[in-house]
Design an enzyme around this catalytic site. Structure first.
Site, PDB file in Angstrom:
ATOM      1  CE1 TYR A 139     -12.276  17.267  14.398  1.00  0.00           C
ATOM      2  CE2 TYR A 139     -11.322  19.212  13.379  1.00  0.00           C
ATOM      3  CZ  TYR A 139     -11.555  17.854  13.376  1.00  0.00           C
ATOM      4  OH  TYR A 139     -11.063  17.078  12.353  1.00  0.00           O
ATOM      5  CE  LYS A 184      -9.398  15.106  14.584  1.00  0.00           C
ATOM      6  NZ  LYS A 184      -9.241  13.654  14.324  1.00  0.00           N
ATOM      7  CB  SER A 192      -4.360  14.634  12.969  1.00  0.00           C
ATOM      8  OG  SER A 192      -4.419  15.810  13.745  1.00  0.00           O
TER       9      SER A 192
END
Length: 273
Positions: A146, A150, A132
């Site tokens: 992004y 995650k 992660s």
């Protein structure tokens, strides 16, 4: 019998460092990548199988797993490392770019896990490590897509870990901060821009400079690989493994401060007050 690990995104960076580290420690390694024909180093190692895997192609994933089983007889560990970052202010990012971010970082990871679980259940054991990011715990400007991918990976992994524990399958998360790999340069090349969104220009310049300043103290890919190896072999029930002073510091701030204090802290950090 030697243990076998399948690692996605092994052509560069964290995935490559992890493939080398596991191989050095006597594991059989299935180093998967999109263009295995370009690999020259890993193919020279007798306990490493370099093979093609495309996260968005279930047939490719199935073939990679079958090839691994034919070569090594079993799989013990899956390391989901392949990912990329879509950078830029949200207004400049197209719907197609948003969908691609989730297709790779979230749905691609899910595809590989779905494909490997029948084998782990049949063996009545297996381990999964999802790579992660500190950005899976903290909202960071200019990388909202992004971060969103995650955050999704973190929630999925935490919930899934309880399900898989009933099948004697462990799932853990490794959360790096900034890492000195080609990842950031690749993401920067695809920074979303819209020449009509001039209102963001000052903010983009300021935030980019701050992120660049933070990037002067990045961890190495080897350091992240070592944490992945630790997570795979320490025999503990620890779920999250933060890597790097930046990741540990940000996560500590986020978990020790109340929301208002942390929000003010971040606004100050990025000169938004």
């Amino acid at each position: 019998m030697k243990k076998t690990v399948l690692i996605t995104g092994s052509s560069t960076g964290i995935g490559r460092a992890a493939a080398l580290l596991f191989a050095e420690n006597g594991w059989n390694v299935v180093a998967t990548m999109r263009n295995p024909e370009q690999e020259k180093e890993l193919t020279q190692l007798g306990n490493v199988l370099v093979t093609s895997l495309e996260l968005q192609d279930p047939a490719s994933i199935h073939n990679s797993i079958q090839t691994a089983l034919e070569r090594f007889g079993r799989l013990d560990l899956l390391v989901n490392n392949a990912a990329y970052g879509q950078y830029g202010v949200f207004e400049a990012i197209t719907p197609e770019q948003i969908e691609q971010q989730f297709r790779v970082n979230v749905f691609g990871t899910m595809n590989v896990i779905r494909a490997v679980l029948p084998h782990f259940r049949q063996q009545k054991q297996g381990s999964i490590i999802n790579v992660s990011s500190a950005g899976g715990r903290i909202g960071i400007p200019l990388i909202s897509m992004y971060v969103a991918s995650k955050f999704a990976l973190e929630g999925f992994s935490e919930a899934l870990s309880y399900e898989l524990a009933t099948q004697h399958i462990s799932l853990k998360l490794v959360e790096p901060g900034g890492v000195d790999t080609p990842f950031h340069n690749t993401s920067a090349k695809h920074f979303a821009m819209d020449p009509e969104l001039t209102d963001y220009n000052d903010f983009i310049a300021s935030a980019t400079a701050k992120l660049g300043e933070m990037g002067e103290h990045m961890s190495s890919a080897t350091a992240v690989a070592e944490e992945i190896y630790k997570a795979a072999t320490d025999g503990s029930d620890q779920f999250r493994y933060a890597v790097g002073a930046d990741a540990k510091g940000w996560i500590k701030d986020r978990t020790s401060m109340d929301d208002l204090t942390f929000t003010r802290h971040m606004r100050t950090l990025f000169n938004l007050n």
